[in-house]
Motif scaffolding. Sequence first.
Motif, PDB file in Angstrom:
ATOM      1  N   ASN A   1       0.809  -1.214   0.000  1.00  0.00           N
ATOM      2  CA  ASN A   1       0.000   0.000   0.000  1.00  0.00           C
ATOM      3  C   ASN A   1       0.846   1.270   0.000  1.00  0.00           C
ATOM      4  OD1 ASN A   1      -2.246  -1.645   0.128  1.00  0.00           O
ATOM      5  ND2 ASN A   1      -2.563  -1.374   2.330  1.00  0.00           N
ATOM      6  N   TYR A   2       1.871   1.298   0.839  1.00  0.00           N
ATOM      7  CA  TYR A   2       2.612   2.543   1.069  1.00  0.00           C
ATOM      8  C   TYR A   2       3.881   2.663   0.239  1.00  0.00           C
ATOM      9  CZ  TYR A   2      -0.496   3.426   5.010  1.00  0.00           C
ATOM     10  OH  TYR A   2      -1.598   3.662   5.779  1.00  0.00           O
ATOM     11  N   LEU A   3       4.494   1.541  -0.108  1.00  0.00           N
ATOM     12  CA  LEU A   3       5.740   1.599  -0.871  1.00  0.00           C
ATOM     13  C   LEU A   3       5.586   1.106  -2.303  1.00  0.00           C
ATOM     14  CD1 LEU A   3       8.223   0.233   1.843  1.00  0.00           C
ATOM     15  CD2 LEU A   3       7.586   2.612   1.378  1.00  0.00           C
ATOM     16  N   GLY A   4       4.494   0.409  -2.568  1.00  0.00           N
ATOM     17  CA  GLY A   4       4.271  -0.110  -3.913  1.00  0.00           C
ATOM     18  C   GLY A   4       5.173  -1.270  -4.272  1.00  0.00           C
ATOM     19  N   VAL A   5       5.626  -2.037  -3.280  1.00  0.00           N
ATOM     20  CA  VAL A   5       6.519  -3.171  -3.536  1.00  0.00           C
ATOM     21  C   VAL A   5       5.875  -4.452  -3.016  1.00  0.00           C
ATOM     22  CG1 VAL A   5       8.624  -1.792  -3.506  1.00  0.00           C
ATOM     23  CG2 VAL A   5       7.793  -2.776  -1.377  1.00  0.00           C
ATOM     24  N   GLU A   6       5.999  -5.512  -3.787  1.00  0.00           N
ATOM     25  CA  GLU A   6       5.498  -6.824  -3.374  1.00  0.00           C
ATOM     26  C   GLU A   6       6.602  -7.656  -2.712  1.00  0.00           C
ATOM     27  OE1 GLU A   6       2.489  -7.948  -3.488  1.00  0.00           O
ATOM     28  OE2 GLU A   6       1.465  -6.484  -4.779  1.00  0.00           O
ATOM     29  N   ASN A   7       7.853  -7.342  -3.022  1.00  0.00           N
ATOM     30  CA  ASN A   7       8.978  -8.077  -2.463  1.00  0.00           C
ATOM     31  C   ASN A   7      10.197  -7.160  -2.440  1.00  0.00           C
ATOM     32  OD1 ASN A   7      10.363 -10.150  -1.314  1.00  0.00           O
ATOM     33  ND2 ASN A   7      10.082 -11.602  -3.007  1.00  0.00           N
ATOM     34  N   HIS A   8      11.153  -7.493  -1.530  1.00  0.00           N
ATOM     35  CA  HIS A   8      12.343  -6.668  -1.397  1.00  0.00           C
ATOM     36  C   HIS A   8      13.391  -7.481  -0.644  1.00  0.00           C
ATOM     37  CE1 HIS A   8      14.959  -3.308  -0.202  1.00  0.00           C
ATOM     38  NE2 HIS A   8      14.370  -2.604  -1.173  1.00  0.00           N
ATOM     39  N   PRO A   9      14.671  -7.288  -0.940  1.00  0.00           N
ATOM     40  CA  PRO A   9      15.728  -8.035  -0.234  1.00  0.00           C
ATOM     41  C   PRO A   9      15.688  -7.865   1.283  1.00  0.00           C
ATOM     42  CG  PRO A   9      16.632  -6.981  -2.186  1.00  0.00           C
ATOM     43  CD  PRO A   9      15.234  -6.485  -2.062  1.00  0.00           C
ATOM     44  N   LEU A  10      15.182  -6.737   1.787  1.00  0.00           N
ATOM     45  CA  LEU A  10      15.143  -6.498   3.229  1.00  0.00           C
ATOM     46  C   LEU A  10      13.946  -7.154   3.918  1.00  0.00           C
ATOM     47  CD1 LEU A  10      16.236  -2.734   3.422  1.00  0.00           C
ATOM     48  CD2 LEU A  10      17.599  -4.762   3.986  1.00  0.00           C
ATOM     49  N   PHE A  11      13.020  -7.728   3.125  1.00  0.00           N
ATOM     50  CA  PHE A  11      11.842  -8.359   3.713  1.00  0.00           C
ATOM     51  C   PHE A  11      12.236  -9.486   4.675  1.00  0.00           C
ATOM     52  CE2 PHE A  11       7.940  -7.388   0.828  1.00  0.00           C
ATOM     53  CZ  PHE A  11       8.143  -6.035   1.044  1.00  0.00           C
ATOM     54  N   GLU A  12      13.303 -10.240   4.333  1.00  0.00           N
ATOM     55  CA  GLU A  12      13.706 -11.368   5.173  1.00  0.00           C
ATOM     56  C   GLU A  12      14.098 -10.886   6.571  1.00  0.00           C
ATOM     57  OE1 GLU A  12      16.816 -15.157   5.114  1.00  0.00           O
ATOM     58  OE2 GLU A  12      16.830 -13.660   3.509  1.00  0.00           O
ATOM     59  N   LYS A  13      14.821  -9.777   6.632  1.00  0.00           N
ATOM     60  CA  LYS A  13      15.231  -9.245   7.918  1.00  0.00           C
ATOM     61  C   LYS A  13      14.035  -8.720   8.715  1.00  0.00           C
ATOM     62  CE  LYS A  13      19.712  -7.942   5.991  1.00  0.00           C
ATOM     63  NZ  LYS A  13      20.663  -6.836   5.696  1.00  0.00           N
ATOM     64  N   VAL A  14      13.123  -8.087   8.010  1.00  0.00           N
ATOM     65  CA  VAL A  14      11.905  -7.593   8.671  1.00  0.00           C
ATOM     66  C   VAL A  14      11.116  -8.763   9.257  1.00  0.00           C
ATOM     67  CG1 VAL A  14       9.693  -6.445   8.310  1.00  0.00           C
ATOM     68  CG2 VAL A  14      11.753  -5.530   7.231  1.00  0.00           C
ATOM     69  N   GLU A  15      11.009  -9.852   8.505  1.00  0.00           N
ATOM     70  CA  GLU A  15      10.259 -11.011   8.973  1.00  0.00           C
ATOM     71  C   GLU A  15      10.860 -11.594  10.248  1.00  0.00           C
ATOM     72  OE1 GLU A  15       8.530 -15.289   7.295  1.00  0.00           O
ATOM     73  OE2 GLU A  15      10.051 -14.164   6.150  1.00  0.00           O
ATOM     74  N   VAL A  16      12.198 -11.732  10.277  1.00  0.00           N
ATOM     75  CA  VAL A  16      12.861 -12.286  11.460  1.00  0.00           C
ATOM     76  C   VAL A  16      12.630 -11.407  12.676  1.00  0.00           C
ATOM     77  CG1 VAL A  16      15.105 -12.847  12.462  1.00  0.00           C
ATOM     78  CG2 VAL A  16      14.595 -13.497  10.108  1.00  0.00           C
ATOM     79  N   LEU A  17      12.759 -10.098  12.505  1.00  0.00           N
ATOM     80  CA  LEU A  17      12.573  -9.177  13.624  1.00  0.00           C
ATOM     81  C   LEU A  17      11.132  -9.156  14.122  1.00  0.00           C
ATOM     82  CD1 LEU A  17      14.810  -6.240  12.399  1.00  0.00           C
ATOM     83  CD2 LEU A  17      15.180  -7.588  14.462  1.00  0.00           C
ATOM     84  N   MET A  18      10.172  -9.249  13.216  1.00  0.00           N
ATOM     85  CA  MET A  18       8.766  -9.178  13.621  1.00  0.00           C
ATOM     86  C   MET A  18       8.326 -10.395  14.420  1.00  0.00           C
ATOM     87  SD  MET A  18       6.507  -7.292  10.683  1.00  0.00           S
ATOM     88  CE  MET A  18       6.502  -5.490  10.655  1.00  0.00           C
ATOM     89  N   LYS A  19       9.072 -11.493  14.336  1.00  0.00           N
ATOM     90  CA  LYS A  19       8.737 -12.657  15.147  1.00  0.00           C
ATOM     91  C   LYS A  19       9.033 -12.416  16.626  1.00  0.00           C
ATOM     92  CE  LYS A  19       9.430 -16.117  11.499  1.00  0.00           C
ATOM     93  NZ  LYS A  19      10.250 -17.271  11.051  1.00  0.00           N
ATOM     94  N   LYS A  20       9.923 -11.451  16.898  1.00  0.00           N
ATOM     95  CA  LYS A  20      10.324 -11.175  18.278  1.00  0.00           C
ATOM     96  C   LYS A  20       9.796  -9.836  18.784  1.00  0.00           C
ATOM     97  CE  LYS A  20      13.432 -14.622  18.913  1.00  0.00           C
ATOM     98  NZ  LYS A  20      13.598 -15.473  20.109  1.00  0.00           N
ATOM     99  N   ALA A  21       9.785  -8.828  17.910  1.00  0.00           N
ATOM    100  CA  ALA A  21       9.433  -7.468  18.342  1.00  0.00           C
ATOM    101  C   ALA A  21       7.923  -7.264  18.317  1.00  0.00           C
ATOM    102  CB  ALA A  21      10.111  -6.440  17.438  1.00  0.00           C
ATOM    103  N   GLU A  22       7.460  -6.440  19.242  1.00  0.00           N
ATOM    104  CA  GLU A  22       6.042  -6.078  19.289  1.00  0.00           C
ATOM    105  C   GLU A  22       5.897  -4.646  18.788  1.00  0.00           C
ATOM    106  OE1 GLU A  22       4.719  -6.679  23.282  1.00  0.00           O
ATOM    107  OE2 GLU A  22       4.438  -8.844  23.001  1.00  0.00           O
ATOM    108  N   ILE A  23       5.288  -4.526  17.620  1.00  0.00           N
ATOM    109  CA  ILE A  23       5.095  -3.222  17.003  1.00  0.00           C
ATOM    110  C   ILE A  23       3.725  -3.211  16.343  1.00  0.00           C
ATOM    111  CG2 ILE A  23       6.234  -3.958  14.865  1.00  0.00           C
ATOM    112  CD1 ILE A  23       7.261  -1.075  14.571  1.00  0.00           C
ATOM    113  N   THR A  24       3.012  -2.123  16.472  1.00  0.00           N
ATOM    114  CA  THR A  24       1.651  -2.057  15.946  1.00  0.00           C
ATOM    115  C   THR A  24       1.664  -1.676  14.470  1.00  0.00           C
ATOM    116  OG1 THR A  24       1.353   0.292  16.469  1.00  0.00           O
ATOM    117  CG2 THR A  24       0.833  -1.301  18.206  1.00  0.00           C
TER     118      THR A  24
END
Length: 488
Positions: A397-420
């Motif tokens: 919605n906000y960036l217009g991207v379906e995939n990105h090399p940094l998605f993997e890092k975001v996924e790992v962090l979101m498993k541990k971090a609590e962010i709304t």
Amino acid sequence: MAMEMWSNLGTLTATIFFLATMARKYLPRELYENFREPLRRIARFLSPYIILVIEENEGIRISDLYESVQIYLSTLSSSAAARLKLSKPQKATAFTFTMDKGQQIMDEFQGFNAWWTLRSRECKPPLFSRYNASDEKRHFELKFHKKNKARVFETYLPHVIAEAKILELKNRQRKIYTNKGGKSHSYEDRNRVWTPMVFEHPATFETLALDPEVKDDIMEDCRKFSQRESYYKKVGRAWKRGYLLYGPPGTGKSSMIAAISNFLEYDIYDLELTEVKSNTELRKLLIGTTNKSIIVIEDIDCSLDLSDRKKKAKKKSKEEQNPKKEENDNDDSRVTLSGVLNFTDGLWSCCGSEKIIIFTTNHVDRLDPALLRSGRMDKHIHLSFCTFSAFKVLARNYLGVENHPLFEKVEVLMKKAEITPADVTEELMRVSDDPTAALEKLIETLQRALETAAVKNEVSPENESVEDTLVAEGSPPVAVIGEGSSLN
């Protein structure tokens, strides 16, 4: 012979009206009052016309028939009335014409004529009323010849209602209503318990940051509800459904309500409980809602004291030993838990049909269990912190991207971090024209969230660093961007 009879009847009628005018002008008021009603009865008996009166209000609600007539006549006003009221709704492409008071419109239908007139009368307030202004009672008058009585009731009035529905659907704008507080002195404010505004919230299920499985489940539940009128009638239940949206602030509860409204094409009634002074007023507000609507009570745990009665009883027993007066933010409101329970699932809750009641709260454990049971809150929807699948919706919605090399890092962090989702959105919006910079900023925010959580749990970040977490998950360490790094 017939012509002569009608001619004599017309002369007699004119004579009666002349005598009535002269009597009103020259006779003393007391004497005239004695003759006025008999003269009116004679005039009505001799008149070849019938007049139907359609009042604006039915109790505390606006009459559906009155509104249908008003919509229908809007198509005739521009060409048939001499005095018009002009308006242009927000973002509408055309002007809207309505009749002004005292104006008459003739409508020809299937070979006969019908005359519509908008009337109003002033009603003085009671002697000890808190309102100083007079009320204005409005109504439409429909005049037609007696010989067309059957055609008016069997054909013409159904035609008016059907045409009004077509016009309403064609020009319909979804609305959000609020119950206003304070003293009002205008006629419309005192006779309409809800104030409307055009509702143009862009949220949809497609743009909602939510796991696909949860999203599909809610959409299917809404779709099934809107199509089960006969089923609700067969099982003897009011055609309504209750949703409870709960979770931390910023998890998308308000956006969920807007998405449901846009999906079902229902209006929203945003009920502010702190503005309601009694259970009786609460029932009036319920009656004032229309079918195909969503009644919303946000942050219900903050609006009134609707907490668990068992917990309150324990708390009270402790306070009896050390009594202390508590401040009550809602001293002016006498709405009770019982009143809210009856509002959602009592006898008055069946007034109207196809309604959804939505409560939102950040602390579901504080609410009384009676409020949460099926029949009142039929479906409980937990909106939690942002997951990776929800993040991908936001990235699209906000960036217009379906995939990105940094998605993997975001996924790992979101498993541990609590962010709304609200916090994720804020980071993505900062540099929406540069997806890489936006994602790097988000990763930095996720790292800080992990470190903050580690401190709260008395776990040293040195023992479990962000880099260690990523390596344990099989991913390379994240390059940490300093606070002073540019986002542009």
